[in-house]
Design a protein around this motif. Structure first.
Motif, PDB file in Angstrom:
ATOM      1  N   GLN A  72       0.822  -1.212   0.000  1.00 37.70           N
ATOM      2  CA  GLN A  72       0.000   0.000   0.000  1.00 37.70           C
ATOM      3  C   GLN A  72       0.853   1.258   0.000  1.00 37.70           C
ATOM      4  OE1 GLN A  72      -3.472  -0.075  -0.282  1.00 37.70           O
ATOM      5  NE2 GLN A  72      -2.993   2.022  -0.859  1.00 37.70           N
ATOM      6  N   VAL A  73       1.916   1.262   0.789  1.00 31.14           N
ATOM      7  CA  VAL A  73       2.801   2.431   0.845  1.00 31.14           C
ATOM      8  C   VAL A  73       3.445   2.672  -0.519  1.00 31.14           C
ATOM      9  CG1 VAL A  73       4.973   3.289   1.826  1.00 31.14           C
ATOM     10  CG2 VAL A  73       3.223   2.304   3.320  1.00 31.14           C
ATOM     11  N   VAL A  74       3.943   1.608  -1.149  1.00 31.40           N
ATOM     12  CA  VAL A  74       4.568   1.739  -2.467  1.00 31.40           C
ATOM     13  C   VAL A  74       3.545   2.233  -3.491  1.00 31.40           C
ATOM     14  CG1 VAL A  74       5.644   0.456  -4.365  1.00 31.40           C
ATOM     15  CG2 VAL A  74       6.362   0.035  -2.000  1.00 31.40           C
ATOM     16  N   ALA A  75       2.369   1.619  -3.509  1.00 34.07           N
ATOM     17  CA  ALA A  75       1.325   2.020  -4.462  1.00 34.07           C
ATOM     18  C   ALA A  75       0.896   3.471  -4.237  1.00 34.07           C
ATOM     19  CB  ALA A  75       0.133   1.082  -4.361  1.00 34.07           C
ATOM     20  N   ASP A  76       0.734   3.875  -2.990  1.00 33.89           N
ATOM     21  CA  ASP A  76       0.331   5.252  -2.688  1.00 33.89           C
ATOM     22  C   ASP A  76       1.364   6.259  -3.199  1.00 33.89           C
ATOM     23  OD1 ASP A  76      -1.980   4.361  -1.462  1.00 33.89           O
ATOM     24  OD2 ASP A  76      -1.252   4.714   0.591  1.00 33.89           O
ATOM     25  N   HIS A  77       2.635   5.980  -2.960  1.00 35.60           N
ATOM     26  CA  HIS A  77       3.684   6.891  -3.427  1.00 35.60           C
ATOM     27  C   HIS A  77       3.697   6.973  -4.950  1.00 35.60           C
ATOM     28  CE1 HIS A  77       5.245   6.976   0.656  1.00 35.60           C
ATOM     29  NE2 HIS A  77       6.043   7.963   0.269  1.00 35.60           N
ATOM     30  N   LEU A  78       3.648   5.832  -5.617  1.00 37.50           N
ATOM     31  CA  LEU A  78       3.683   5.841  -7.081  1.00 37.50           C
ATOM     32  C   LEU A  78       2.450   6.532  -7.656  1.00 37.50           C
ATOM     33  CD1 LEU A  78       5.217   2.329  -7.694  1.00 37.50           C
ATOM     34  CD2 LEU A  78       6.263   4.526  -8.261  1.00 37.50           C
ATOM     35  N   ASN A  79       1.299   6.351  -7.037  1.00 32.78           N
ATOM     36  CA  ASN A  79       0.090   7.027  -7.516  1.00 32.78           C
ATOM     37  C   ASN A  79       0.172   8.535  -7.343  1.00 32.78           C
ATOM     38  OD1 ASN A  79      -1.788   5.291  -8.829  1.00 32.78           O
ATOM     39  ND2 ASN A  79      -2.018   4.200  -6.888  1.00 32.78           N
ATOM     40  N   ARG A  80       0.868   9.008  -6.323  1.00 34.52           N
ATOM     41  CA  ARG A  80       1.067  10.456  -6.187  1.00 34.52           C
ATOM     42  C   ARG A  80       1.888  10.995  -7.349  1.00 34.52           C
ATOM     43  NH1 ARG A  80       3.271  10.507  -0.535  1.00 34.52           N
ATOM     44  NH2 ARG A  80       1.800   8.976   0.222  1.00 34.52           N
ATOM     45  N   PHE A  81       2.912  10.248  -7.754  1.00 35.59           N
ATOM     46  CA  PHE A  81       3.735  10.684  -8.883  1.00 35.59           C
ATOM     47  C   PHE A  81       2.960  10.619 -10.192  1.00 35.59           C
ATOM     48  CE2 PHE A  81       7.283   8.718  -6.196  1.00 35.59           C
ATOM     49  CZ  PHE A  81       7.501   9.888  -5.506  1.00 35.59           C
ATOM     50  N   ALA A  82       1.985   9.718 -10.274  1.00 32.20           N
ATOM     51  CA  ALA A  82       1.233   9.488 -11.516  1.00 32.20           C
ATOM     52  C   ALA A  82      -0.073  10.263 -11.559  1.00 32.20           C
ATOM     53  CB  ALA A  82       0.961   7.989 -11.668  1.00 32.20           C
ATOM     54  N   HIS A  83      -0.243  11.274 -10.743  1.00 35.09           N
ATOM     55  CA  HIS A  83      -1.531  11.957 -10.643  1.00 35.09           C
ATOM     56  C   HIS A  83      -2.051  12.474 -11.983  1.00 35.09           C
ATOM     57  CE1 HIS A  83       1.244  15.368 -10.272  1.00 35.09           C
ATOM     58  NE2 HIS A  83       0.274  16.100 -10.765  1.00 35.09           N
ATOM     59  N   ARG A  84      -1.173  12.852 -12.891  1.00 29.98           N
ATOM     60  CA  ARG A  84      -1.641  13.327 -14.202  1.00 29.98           C
ATOM     61  C   ARG A  84      -2.171  12.188 -15.067  1.00 29.98           C
ATOM     62  NH1 ARG A  84       3.300  15.939 -13.660  1.00 29.98           N
ATOM     63  NH2 ARG A  84       3.086  18.125 -13.095  1.00 29.98           N
ATOM     64  N   GLU A  85      -1.634  11.009 -14.843  1.00 33.77           N
ATOM     65  CA  GLU A  85      -2.011   9.826 -15.628  1.00 33.77           C
ATOM     66  C   GLU A  85      -3.285   9.180 -15.095  1.00 33.77           C
ATOM     67  OE1 GLU A  85      -0.014   5.482 -16.677  1.00 33.77           O
ATOM     68  OE2 GLU A  85       1.278   7.111 -16.045  1.00 33.77           O
ATOM     69  N   GLY A  86      -3.596   9.417 -13.841  1.00 31.25           N
ATOM     70  CA  GLY A  86      -4.700   8.723 -13.201  1.00 31.25           C
ATOM     71  C   GLY A  86      -4.147   7.598 -12.347  1.00 31.25           C
ATOM     72  N   GLU A  87      -5.011   6.954 -11.607  1.00 28.30           N
ATOM     73  CA  GLU A  87      -4.560   5.922 -10.679  1.00 28.30           C
ATOM     74  C   GLU A  87      -3.974   4.727 -11.424  1.00 28.30           C
ATOM     75  OE1 GLU A  87      -6.363   3.342  -7.008  1.00 28.30           O
ATOM     76  OE2 GLU A  87      -7.071   5.389  -7.350  1.00 28.30           O
ATOM     77  N   LEU A  88      -2.790   4.317 -10.988  1.00 28.13           N
ATOM     78  CA  LEU A  88      -2.139   3.139 -11.558  1.00 28.13           C
ATOM     79  C   LEU A  88      -2.802   1.882 -11.016  1.00 28.13           C
ATOM     80  CD1 LEU A  88       1.576   4.273 -11.111  1.00 28.13           C
ATOM     81  CD2 LEU A  88       0.204   4.360 -13.209  1.00 28.13           C
ATOM     82  N   GLN A  89      -2.753   0.814 -11.787  1.00 27.82           N
ATOM     83  CA  GLN A  89      -3.388  -0.448 -11.400  1.00 27.82           C
ATOM     84  C   GLN A  89      -2.338  -1.431 -10.891  1.00 27.82           C
ATOM     85  OE1 GLN A  89      -6.785  -0.745 -11.346  1.00 27.82           O
ATOM     86  NE2 GLN A  89      -6.561   1.423 -11.809  1.00 27.82           N
ATOM     87  N   PHE A  90      -2.436  -1.798  -9.631  1.00 25.22           N
ATOM     88  CA  PHE A  90      -1.531  -2.751  -8.997  1.00 25.22           C
ATOM     89  C   PHE A  90      -2.271  -4.058  -8.757  1.00 25.22           C
ATOM     90  CE2 PHE A  90       0.202   1.338  -8.057  1.00 25.22           C
ATOM     91  CZ  PHE A  90       1.572   1.155  -8.048  1.00 25.22           C
ATOM     92  N   ASP A  91      -1.829  -5.111  -9.412  1.00 28.60           N
ATOM     93  CA  ASP A  91      -2.392  -6.446  -9.220  1.00 28.60           C
ATOM     94  C   ASP A  91      -1.320  -7.298  -8.543  1.00 28.60           C
ATOM     95  OD1 ASP A  91      -3.903  -8.746  -9.303  1.00 28.60           O
ATOM     96  OD2 ASP A  91      -3.459  -9.166 -11.398  1.00 28.60           O
ATOM     97  N   TRP A  92      -1.226  -7.183  -7.211  1.00 33.67           N
ATOM     98  CA  TRP A  92      -0.177  -7.862  -6.464  1.00 33.67           C
ATOM     99  C   TRP A  92      -0.372  -9.368  -6.510  1.00 33.67           C
ATOM    100  CZ3 TRP A  92       3.848  -5.016  -5.211  1.00 33.67           C
ATOM    101  CH2 TRP A  92       3.685  -3.643  -4.994  1.00 33.67           C
ATOM    102  N   GLN A  93       0.695 -10.071  -6.838  1.00 32.29           N
ATOM    103  CA  GLN A  93       0.695 -11.525  -6.887  1.00 32.29           C
ATOM    104  C   GLN A  93       1.778 -12.048  -5.957  1.00 32.29           C
ATOM    105  OE1 GLN A  93      -1.595 -13.326  -8.689  1.00 32.29           O
ATOM    106  NE2 GLN A  93      -2.467 -11.304  -9.094  1.00 32.29           N
TER     107      GLN A  93
END
Length: 96
Positions: A72-93
């Motif tokens: 969650q911490v990693v996804a939250d940080h990356l989504n902040r950087f990607a705010h112009r692109e929209g929310e990134l999709q993380f499918d954790w396996q």
């Protein structure tokens, strides 16, 4: 060692990899170039690999860390950087 990987579709993978490593480089040991990065978080390493179309993120827990929290911490940080692109999709396996 619990571990998981997400393959995140994005045309900005290298930029996000470098932003995350630079951001965390103020607090943690990091190494990175435009296509690969590693962040030594206290609970375990985060490894990143960038191609033209995806950012691959691997989280590994050492000791008593909380893998879902790290994800969650990693996804939250990356989504902040990607705010112009929209929310990134993380499918954790899980990794074996």
């Amino acid at each position: 060692m619990p571990a998981s990987r997400a393959v995140v579709p994005t045309a900005s993978a290298s930029r996000y990899l470098q932003q995350l490593c630079k951001h965390w480089g103020h607090k943690f040991e990091v190494s990175f170039d435009p296509t690969a990065g590693k962040v030594a978080l206290p609970s375990g390493p985060v490894e990143l690999a960038a191609s033209d179309t995806v950012l691959e993120v691997t989280c590994r827990i050492e000791g008593e860390g909380d893998l879902p929290r790290m994800q969650q911490v990693v996804a939250d940080h990356l989504n902040r950087f990607a705010h112009r692109e929209g929310e990134l999709q993380f499918d954790w396996q899980p990794l074996a």
